[in-house]
Design an enzyme around this catalytic site. Structure first.
Site, mmCIF file in Angstrom:
data_model
loop_
_atom_site.group_PDB
_atom_site.id
_atom_site.type_symbol
_atom_site.label_atom_id
_atom_site.label_comp_id
_atom_site.label_asym_id
_atom_site.label_seq_id
_atom_site.Cartn_x
_atom_site.Cartn_y
_atom_site.Cartn_z
ATOM 1 N N GLN A 56 46.994 30.000 49.647
ATOM 2 C CA GLN A 56 47.242 31.254 49.510
ATOM 3 C C GLN A 56 46.365 32.230 50.333
ATOM 4 O O GLN A 56 46.800 33.178 50.862
ATOM 5 C CB GLN A 56 47.144 31.546 48.076
ATOM 6 C CG GLN A 56 48.443 31.129 47.210
ATOM 7 C CD GLN A 56 48.236 31.723 45.783
ATOM 8 O OE1 GLN A 56 47.667 32.530 45.346
ATOM 9 N NE2 GLN A 56 49.074 30.815 45.078
ATOM 10 N N PRO A 83 48.508 27.169 40.876
ATOM 11 C CA PRO A 83 49.896 26.460 40.845
ATOM 12 C C PRO A 83 49.973 25.035 41.285
ATOM 13 O O PRO A 83 49.001 24.761 41.980
ATOM 14 C CB PRO A 83 50.735 27.219 42.184
ATOM 15 C CG PRO A 83 49.689 28.219 42.628
ATOM 16 C CD PRO A 83 48.520 28.024 41.766
ATOM 17 N N ASP A 249 52.843 37.553 41.276
ATOM 18 C CA ASP A 249 51.630 37.992 41.962
ATOM 19 C C ASP A 249 51.349 37.252 43.366
ATOM 20 O O ASP A 249 50.771 37.985 44.190
ATOM 21 C CB ASP A 249 50.169 37.576 41.015
ATOM 22 C CG ASP A 249 50.034 35.913 41.027
ATOM 23 O OD1 ASP A 249 48.964 35.717 41.310
ATOM 24 O OD2 ASP A 249 50.959 35.540 40.362
ATOM 25 N N GLN A 250 51.961 35.947 43.594
ATOM 26 C CA GLN A 250 52.005 35.547 44.861
ATOM 27 C C GLN A 250 52.730 36.126 45.860
ATOM 28 O O GLN A 250 52.728 36.154 47.224
ATOM 29 C CB GLN A 250 52.475 34.020 44.816
ATOM 30 C CG GLN A 250 51.621 33.427 43.797
ATOM 31 C CD GLN A 250 52.006 31.802 43.883
ATOM 32 O OE1 GLN A 250 52.105 30.904 44.826
ATOM 33 N NE2 GLN A 250 52.343 31.114 42.728
ATOM 34 N N HIS A 272 47.419 39.262 36.625
ATOM 35 C CA HIS A 272 47.216 38.798 38.019
ATOM 36 C C HIS A 272 47.858 39.685 39.274
ATOM 37 O O HIS A 272 47.436 40.037 40.298
ATOM 38 C CB HIS A 272 47.846 37.595 38.398
ATOM 39 C CG HIS A 272 46.856 36.302 38.148
ATOM 40 N ND1 HIS A 272 46.721 34.980 38.481
ATOM 41 C CD2 HIS A 272 45.819 36.216 37.165
ATOM 42 C CE1 HIS A 272 46.046 34.465 38.136
ATOM 43 N NE2 HIS A 272 45.158 35.020 37.332
#
Length: 317
Positions: A56, A83, A249-250, A272
């Site tokens: 990420q 994750p 949030d990703q 997050h």
């Protein structure tokens, strides 16, 4: 923590940057980036620190690099508080590629808490710019599938128990869909240490993917692991959002970098996500708004996260 430092060091190397205060336990760092050049880079947490978090941190950089990148990431592939690699491949990858890029992620070895030892190789080419996304139509659930796994010293029966418990739990709410959860034992030459867990994905008529997952640990009943994942999935389906709580949030950094307006319908906004929005706005000219979704159905608790992206252009291409 070791994985945070490794992430920073990898980014420093990716862009020939300068990093001051980069040591374990440091509370303040100064990071000065240079030109992002791509190439082959290694990051090893030497712990069960998550390879997915390393990925990420690198991804937004390598998208705007001068040449393709190959990242060798070592650590935990299925770790708590991050994750699981299966989530990254089954949910994150197909959705994030809607921003108009692709990447390849090859699991060489799986690694579990506490020793880690997993390795994934991520290959990615840079893009000129990112397209905005619109994920606001949830549609209806068309299939539910998943993967229950054991590795190391654990018997396959545990994976089957997790899967069966998860199916029973989902059946109480969703009766008419076939649920296909595979039970697997990871090959010994492709897994380091002992671990177990489950991920269950619901796919919808509009191509949304929402998931629930859970990890086994010593003393935790395998039925409980399956039920936890099933309950998480059902909770994500209940709020009516088009993304699950782990994905919202990703997506924020990609929305901020994209050109144009992105819209995502989610459940209640997580801490997050609030944090990601705060820093994305500080670091870019992107502007976010979060509004309660105007639902006809009062039982739904959905929100629209909208972003006017900064329209980052890759000047190397």
């Amino acid at each position: 923590r070791p994985q945070h430092l490794m992430g920073l060091e990898m980014i420093r190397d990716l862009c020939e940057g300068k990093l001051e205060g980069g040591e374990i336990g440091s509370t303040e760092i100064t990071f000065t980036p240079g030109k992002i050049k791509g190439g082959t880079h290694l990051a090893d947490t030497k712990t069960a620190g998550s390879v997915c978090l390393l990925m990420q941190v690198a991804m937004p950089c390598v998208l705007f690099a001068a040449s393709p990148s190959e990242l060798h990431l070592k650590g935990g592939t299925n770790a708590e508080m991050a994750p699981q690699i299966d989530y990254t491949l089954m949910v994150f990858k197909p959705i994030v590629e809607k921003f108009n890029f692709t990447f390849n992620c090859d699991i060489r070895k799986r690694g579990y808490y506490p020793q880690g030892g997993g390795e994934v190789v991520v290959q990615m080419s840079p893009v000129k710019e990112l397209s905005p996304i619109n994920l606001t139509e949830r549609g209806t659930v068309t299939k539910i599938y998943g993967r229950a796994f054991v590795a190391g010293a654990l018997p396959i029966k545990l994976a089957k128990d997790m899967a069966a418990a998860a199916v029973r739990c989902i059946r109480k709410e969703i009766r008419d869909l076939y649920i296909n959860i595979q039970s697997v034992r990871e090959p010994d030459d492709q897994a380091v240490g002992t671990g177990s867990g489950i991920i269950i994905v619901a796919e919808t008529s509009t191509g949304c993917l929402l998931a629930g997952s859970s990890l086994g640990k010593r003393g935790k009943n395998s039925d409980k692991v399956g039920i936890e994942a099933a309950e998480m999935l059902l909770k994500n389906l209940k709020h009516g959002g088009a993304v699950d709580d782990s994905l919202q949030d990703q997506l924020i950094i990609f929305m901020a970098l994209a050109k144009g307006v992105s819209k995502v319908k989610s459940g209640p906004v997580t801490l997050h996500t609030q944090t990601a929005i705060h820093f994305a706005e500080q670091l870019t000219k992107a502007k976010f708004t979060v509004t309660k979704s105007e639902e006809e159905d009062p039982s739904k608790d959905a929100y629209i996260i909208e972003c006017q992206g900064m329209g980052m252009i890759n000047s190397n291409l």
